[in-house]
Design a protein around this motif. Structure first.
Motif, PDB file in Angstrom:
ATOM      1  N   MET A   1       0.888  -1.172  -0.007  1.00 47.42           N
ATOM      2  CA  MET A   1      -0.040   0.105  -0.065  1.00 47.42           C
ATOM      3  C   MET A   1       0.959   1.225  -0.023  1.00 47.42           C
ATOM      4  SD  MET A   1      -2.625   1.309   2.653  1.00 47.42           S
ATOM      5  CE  MET A   1      -4.051   0.281   2.604  1.00 47.42           C
ATOM      6  N   SER A   2       0.623   2.192  -1.010  1.00 42.22           N
ATOM      7  CA  SER A   2       1.423   3.409  -0.964  1.00 42.22           C
ATOM      8  C   SER A   2       0.575   4.473  -0.037  1.00 42.22           C
ATOM      9  CB  SER A   2       1.284   3.936  -2.264  1.00 42.22           C
ATOM     10  OG  SER A   2       2.199   3.120  -3.220  1.00 42.22           O
ATOM     11  N   ILE A   3       1.315   5.146   0.805  1.00 41.79           N
ATOM     12  CA  ILE A   3       0.705   6.253   1.386  1.00 41.79           C
ATOM     13  C   ILE A   3       1.028   7.712   0.716  1.00 41.79           C
ATOM     14  CG2 ILE A   3       0.811   7.421   3.811  1.00 41.79           C
ATOM     15  CD1 ILE A   3       1.365   4.726   4.970  1.00 41.79           C
ATOM     16  N   VAL A   4       0.100   8.363   0.653  1.00 43.66           N
ATOM     17  CA  VAL A   4       0.140   9.802  -0.058  1.00 43.66           C
ATOM     18  C   VAL A   4      -0.146  10.878   1.000  1.00 43.66           C
ATOM     19  CG1 VAL A   4      -0.255  11.135  -1.782  1.00 43.66           C
ATOM     20  CG2 VAL A   4       0.208   8.784  -2.374  1.00 43.66           C
ATOM     21  N   VAL A   5       0.580  11.889   1.309  1.00 44.78           N
ATOM     22  CA  VAL A   5       0.251  12.833   2.152  1.00 44.78           C
ATOM     23  C   VAL A   5       0.041  14.124   1.277  1.00 44.78           C
ATOM     24  CG1 VAL A   5       0.862  14.581   4.039  1.00 44.78           C
ATOM     25  CG2 VAL A   5       1.707  12.260   3.968  1.00 44.78           C
ATOM     26  N   LEU A   6      -1.399  14.528   1.329  1.00 44.56           N
ATOM     27  CA  LEU A   6      -1.765  15.675   0.562  1.00 44.56           C
ATOM     28  C   LEU A   6      -1.325  16.952   1.100  1.00 44.56           C
ATOM     29  CD1 LEU A   6      -5.178  14.101  -0.171  1.00 44.56           C
ATOM     30  CD2 LEU A   6      -3.275  14.171  -1.778  1.00 44.56           C
ATOM     31  N   ASP A   7      -0.866  17.855   0.082  1.00 43.41           N
ATOM     32  CA  ASP A   7      -0.947  19.478   0.752  1.00 43.41           C
ATOM     33  C   ASP A   7      -2.187  20.353  -0.029  1.00 43.41           C
ATOM     34  OD1 ASP A   7      -0.227  19.834  -2.000  1.00 43.41           O
ATOM     35  OD2 ASP A   7       2.037  20.581  -1.270  1.00 43.41           O
ATOM     36  N   ALA A   8      -2.235  21.490   0.331  1.00 45.27           N
ATOM     37  CA  ALA A   8      -3.346  22.225   0.046  1.00 45.27           C
ATOM     38  C   ALA A   8      -3.188  22.316  -1.665  1.00 45.27           C
ATOM     39  CB  ALA A   8      -3.450  23.538   0.495  1.00 45.27           C
ATOM     40  N   ASN A   9      -1.878  22.506  -2.087  1.00 45.05           N
ATOM     41  CA  ASN A   9      -1.944  22.645  -3.443  1.00 45.05           C
ATOM     42  C   ASN A   9      -2.304  21.394  -4.422  1.00 45.05           C
ATOM     43  OD1 ASN A   9      -0.884  24.198  -5.943  1.00 45.05           O
ATOM     44  ND2 ASN A   9       0.770  22.633  -5.776  1.00 45.05           N
ATOM     45  N   ALA A  10      -1.970  20.309  -3.733  1.00 41.73           N
ATOM     46  CA  ALA A  10      -2.646  19.241  -4.681  1.00 41.73           C
ATOM     47  C   ALA A  10      -4.122  19.079  -4.640  1.00 41.73           C
ATOM     48  CB  ALA A  10      -2.171  17.985  -3.832  1.00 41.73           C
ATOM     49  N   ILE A  11      -4.685  19.448  -3.579  1.00 38.66           N
ATOM     50  CA  ILE A  11      -6.159  19.513  -3.545  1.00 38.66           C
ATOM     51  C   ILE A  11      -6.586  20.492  -4.654  1.00 38.66           C
ATOM     52  CG2 ILE A  11      -8.174  19.933  -2.243  1.00 38.66           C
ATOM     53  CD1 ILE A  11      -6.579  18.706   0.113  1.00 38.66           C
ATOM     54  N   ILE A  12      -6.218  21.777  -4.253  1.00 37.61           N
ATOM     55  CA  ILE A  12      -6.682  22.880  -5.241  1.00 37.61           C
ATOM     56  C   ILE A  12      -6.523  22.750  -6.569  1.00 37.61           C
ATOM     57  CG2 ILE A  12      -6.115  25.404  -5.716  1.00 37.61           C
ATOM     58  CD1 ILE A  12      -5.714  25.678  -2.570  1.00 37.61           C
ATOM     59  N   MET A  13      -5.132  22.115  -7.202  1.00 43.18           N
ATOM     60  CA  MET A  13      -4.760  21.738  -8.511  1.00 43.18           C
ATOM     61  C   MET A  13      -6.032  20.972  -9.062  1.00 43.18           C
ATOM     62  SD  MET A  13      -1.324  20.128  -9.719  1.00 43.18           S
ATOM     63  CE  MET A  13      -1.454  18.424  -9.289  1.00 43.18           C
ATOM     64  N   HIS A  14      -6.585  20.132  -8.540  1.00 45.29           N
ATOM     65  CA  HIS A  14      -7.254  19.012  -8.882  1.00 45.29           C
ATOM     66  C   HIS A  14      -8.653  19.648  -9.155  1.00 45.29           C
ATOM     67  CE1 HIS A  14      -4.635  15.401  -9.373  1.00 45.29           C
ATOM     68  NE2 HIS A  14      -4.066  15.938  -8.525  1.00 45.29           N
ATOM     69  N   GLY A  15      -9.207  20.689  -8.424  1.00 45.53           N
ATOM     70  CA  GLY A  15     -10.349  21.536  -8.795  1.00 45.53           C
ATOM     71  C   GLY A  15     -11.273  20.214  -8.259  1.00 45.53           C
ATOM     72  N   ARG A  16     -12.473  20.599  -9.299  1.00 44.95           N
ATOM     73  CA  ARG A  16     -13.791  19.669  -9.152  1.00 44.95           C
ATOM     74  C   ARG A  16     -13.503  18.242  -9.306  1.00 44.95           C
ATOM     75  NH1 ARG A  16     -16.856  23.713 -12.968  1.00 44.95           N
ATOM     76  NH2 ARG A  16     -16.964  25.323 -11.475  1.00 44.95           N
ATOM     77  N   ALA A  17     -12.486  17.916 -10.054  1.00 47.53           N
ATOM     78  CA  ALA A  17     -12.081  16.355 -10.152  1.00 47.53           C
ATOM     79  C   ALA A  17     -11.549  15.908  -8.780  1.00 47.53           C
ATOM     80  CB  ALA A  17     -10.968  16.268 -11.552  1.00 47.53           C
ATOM     81  N   PHE A  18     -11.231  16.424  -7.877  1.00 46.23           N
ATOM     82  CA  PHE A  18     -10.326  15.807  -6.704  1.00 46.23           C
ATOM     83  C   PHE A  18     -11.400  14.649  -6.111  1.00 46.23           C
ATOM     84  CE2 PHE A  18      -9.571  15.940  -2.103  1.00 46.23           C
ATOM     85  CZ  PHE A  18      -8.023  15.564  -2.343  1.00 46.23           C
ATOM     86  N   PRO A  19     -12.554  14.869  -5.846  1.00 49.76           N
ATOM     87  CA  PRO A  19     -13.119  13.816  -5.365  1.00 49.76           C
ATOM     88  C   PRO A  19     -12.785  12.386  -5.919  1.00 49.76           C
ATOM     89  CG  PRO A  19     -14.502  15.657  -5.168  1.00 49.76           C
ATOM     90  CD  PRO A  19     -13.544  15.943  -5.965  1.00 49.76           C
ATOM     91  N   GLU A  20     -13.223  12.682  -7.690  1.00 50.43           N
ATOM     92  CA  GLU A  20     -12.943  11.459  -8.343  1.00 50.43           C
ATOM     93  C   GLU A  20     -11.680  10.751  -8.390  1.00 50.43           C
ATOM     94  OE1 GLU A  20     -13.003  10.520 -13.173  1.00 50.43           O
ATOM     95  OE2 GLU A  20     -14.318  12.146 -12.425  1.00 50.43           O
ATOM     96  N   HIS A  21     -10.761  11.927  -8.155  1.00 52.01           N
ATOM     97  CA  HIS A  21      -9.307  11.105  -8.228  1.00 52.01           C
ATOM     98  C   HIS A  21      -8.970  10.656  -6.659  1.00 52.01           C
ATOM     99  CE1 HIS A  21      -7.806  13.211 -11.674  1.00 52.01           C
ATOM    100  NE2 HIS A  21      -8.491  14.166 -11.350  1.00 52.01           N
ATOM    101  N   VAL A  22      -9.748  11.030  -5.624  1.00 51.37           N
ATOM    102  CA  VAL A  22      -9.209  10.170  -4.496  1.00 51.37           C
ATOM    103  C   VAL A  22     -10.041   8.844  -4.560  1.00 51.37           C
ATOM    104  CG1 VAL A  22     -10.250  10.364  -2.142  1.00 51.37           C
ATOM    105  CG2 VAL A  22      -9.238  12.599  -3.285  1.00 51.37           C
ATOM    106  N   HIS A  23     -11.205   8.941  -4.812  1.00 51.52           N
ATOM    107  CA  HIS A  23     -11.773   7.465  -5.187  1.00 51.52           C
ATOM    108  C   HIS A  23     -10.985   6.673  -5.931  1.00 51.52           C
ATOM    109  CE1 HIS A  23     -15.922   9.707  -4.394  1.00 51.52           C
ATOM    110  NE2 HIS A  23     -15.574   8.781  -3.200  1.00 51.52           N
ATOM    111  N   THR A  24     -10.545   7.098  -7.170  1.00 51.82           N
ATOM    112  CA  THR A  24      -9.442   6.235  -7.906  1.00 51.82           C
ATOM    113  C   THR A  24      -8.550   5.640  -7.107  1.00 51.82           C
ATOM    114  OG1 THR A  24     -10.529   7.375 -10.156  1.00 51.82           O
ATOM    115  CG2 THR A  24      -8.465   5.947 -10.179  1.00 51.82           C
ATOM    116  N   ALA A  25      -7.821   6.658  -6.630  1.00 49.18           N
ATOM    117  CA  ALA A  25      -6.448   6.369  -5.725  1.00 49.18           C
ATOM    118  C   ALA A  25      -6.790   5.298  -4.710  1.00 49.18           C
ATOM    119  CB  ALA A  25      -5.853   7.595  -5.254  1.00 49.18           C
ATOM    120  N   VAL A  26      -7.959   5.474  -4.046  1.00 50.03           N
ATOM    121  CA  VAL A  26      -8.186   4.719  -2.882  1.00 50.03           C
ATOM    122  C   VAL A  26      -8.647   3.143  -3.383  1.00 50.03           C
ATOM    123  CG1 VAL A  26      -9.664   4.097  -0.978  1.00 50.03           C
ATOM    124  CG2 VAL A  26      -8.715   6.702  -1.199  1.00 50.03           C
TER     125      VAL A  26
END
Length: 83
Positions: A1-26
């Motif tokens: 399992m890979s662990i990724v620590v998110l910063d504010a920039n990573a979240i803002i950069m993905h914008g509206r697609a962030f929730p979809e990217h989170v679901h895919t990553a998990v």
């Protein structure tokens, strides 16, 4: 399992697609860690501000839902462990 620590920039950069990217990553086996300070900045402060733009409030609520659903794990970083 890979662990990724998110910063504010990573979240803002993905914008509206962030929730979809989170679901895919998990779903592919990643564990996504959200530092408490980032949650404070992007969720708590926005939802507490009475004058926050609606799109910011929507984004904050989406992040909070990801936390509530267990997709994002809240942690307080131990900075002294990095030295």
């Amino acid at each position: 399992m890979s662990i990724v620590v998110l910063d504010a920039n990573a979240i803002i950069m993905h914008g509206r697609a962030f929730p979809e990217h989170v679901h895919t990553a998990v779903e592919t086996g990643m564990k996504l860690v959200l530092p408490q300070s980032v949650k404070q900045e992007l969720v708590d402060d926005v939802l507490d501000a009475g004058n926050a733009p609606q799109n910011h409030r929507n984004a904050a609520q989406a992040i909070q839902e990801l936390i509530n659903e267990g997709y994002l794990v809240l942690r307080q970083p131990k900075h002294d462990a990095l030295v």
